[in-house]
Scaffold this active site. Structure first.
Site, PDB file in Angstrom:
ATOM      1  N   TYR A  52     104.778  80.476  32.277  1.00  0.00           N
ATOM      2  CA  TYR A  52     103.998  79.306  31.870  1.00  0.00           C
ATOM      3  C   TYR A  52     104.501  78.020  32.530  1.00  0.00           C
ATOM      4  CZ  TYR A  52     102.535  82.471  28.066  1.00  0.00           C
ATOM      5  OH  TYR A  52     102.071  83.533  27.334  1.00  0.00           O
ATOM      6  N   HIS A 115     106.952  90.842  30.257  1.00  0.00           N
ATOM      7  CA  HIS A 115     105.615  90.259  30.140  1.00  0.00           C
ATOM      8  C   HIS A 115     104.495  91.249  30.520  1.00  0.00           C
ATOM      9  CE1 HIS A 115     103.686  85.986  30.263  1.00  0.00           C
ATOM     10  NE2 HIS A 115     102.849  86.856  29.754  1.00  0.00           N
TER      11      HIS A 115
END
Length: 318
Positions: A52, A115
């Site tokens: 992010y 992830h």
């Protein structure tokens, strides 16, 4: 409902409602403002990721919040972050965790996730290596055999830098393979779940194996279903449930997730929505069943980065 917690297979408590920190716009300061508002409202679970590229703003918000709220301690917060695809080599996994700690300005991470079940190659500066087609260069060996990556994750727990480990976007076959080699079982599997993608089989498998599901995109997506043009927010049954309950559609969808027994991770940069998404009602059995009927038989995935990765986690959905 906002104070509801679950117990991970480590014995640790995890707040059932987490605040997603992925910033759509990515404007400087947006994440800081959103996380500050979330903490002020009462969220104590923050869902972050190396990918992010805003962990520094999350960390600044946490630091400043704790400084002006002496009644709240670091241990009252539950902070999750994730290692990205090109950092699956054991030494890179450890670097990623330490780098996230530095950016988040914390001494430890409550939950550290892989992830995606995809390993990619990296450049010398630890950026993602892209092929001539502009897509990720896949590390086939580590993708097919995640054991070296998982061993590094386990060592992070043993070192104390990370309290719990888990995965995100993993399938049942991938989880079965991981469970065969894991000394420390994954505590969670963070996946896309909403009424257009209820993911019943995967959710059930996780529960059966002591893995807590976490729902990202729990409100569906702004995208339309490609085949029908329908949006989650436009579904007449879902809208009717919201209208008769006196709550927003978002609150109803989050309540549905909590009643199914997993973590929900709403995200927003709008202060009023950040607040309302934290105030989740108890869903009646009638309303729950109405949403279940909408979800029945659906399997529409909105988040698939196959065009970026050059690899599809769900080829059977083609």
């Amino acid at each position: 409902m906002a104070s509801k917690t679950y117990t991970l297979n480590t014995g640790a408590k995890i707040p059932a409602v987490g605040f997603g920190t992925f910033a759509n716009e990515g404007a400087k300061g947006e994440t800081y403002a959103a996380v500050t508002k979330a903490l002020d409202v009462g969220y104590r679970h923050l869902d972050c990721a190396w990918f992010y590229h805003n962990e520094d703003e999350v960390g600044d918000a946490v630091r400043d919040f704790l400084a002006r709220r002496p009644d709240v301690k670091r241990e009252d917060l539950f902070i999750c972050t994730k290692v990205w695809n090109h950092l699956h080599e054991p030494e890179d996994v450890k670097w990623s965790a330490k780098n996230s700690c530095e950016n988040l300005k914390v001494d430890y991470i409550d939950l550290f996730l892989v992830h995606w079940p995809i390993a990619a190659e990296k450049n010398s500066d630890r950026s993602v290596k892209l092929g001539p087609d502009g897509k990720y260069v896949i590390n086939q060996a580590l993708t097919e055999n995640p054991e070296p990556t998982w061993r590094a994750m386990e060592e992070l727990v043993e070192s104390g830098l990370v309290k719990a480990i888990g995965v995100s976007n993993w399938t049942i076959p991938g989880l079965k393979k991981l469970l065969q080699i894991a000394k420390i079982k994954p505590a969670v599997n963070q996946i896309e779940i909403h009424p257009f993608l209820p993911n019943e089989e995967l959710v059930a498998f996780c529960f059966e194996n002591g893995i807590l599901p976490e729902a990202y995109s729990p409100l569906g997506s702004q995208n339309q279903v490609p085949s029908t043009g329908e949006r989650v927010r436009d579904n007449p049954t879902l809208k009717a449930v919201a209208e008769r309950s006196g709550y927003s559609l978002a609150q109803i969808l989050l309540a549905w997730g909590l009643k199914r027994g997993y973590v929900v991770l709403p995200k927003s940069s709008t202060p009023s929505r950040i607040e309302s998404n934290f105030n989740i009602p108890e869903l009646s059995d009638e309303d729950f069943e109405a949403i279940q009927q909408v979800a029945k038989g659906r399997h529409t995935r909105f988040v698939n980065m196959k065009d970026t990765f050059g690899y599809n986690v769900w080829p059977e959905e083609e």
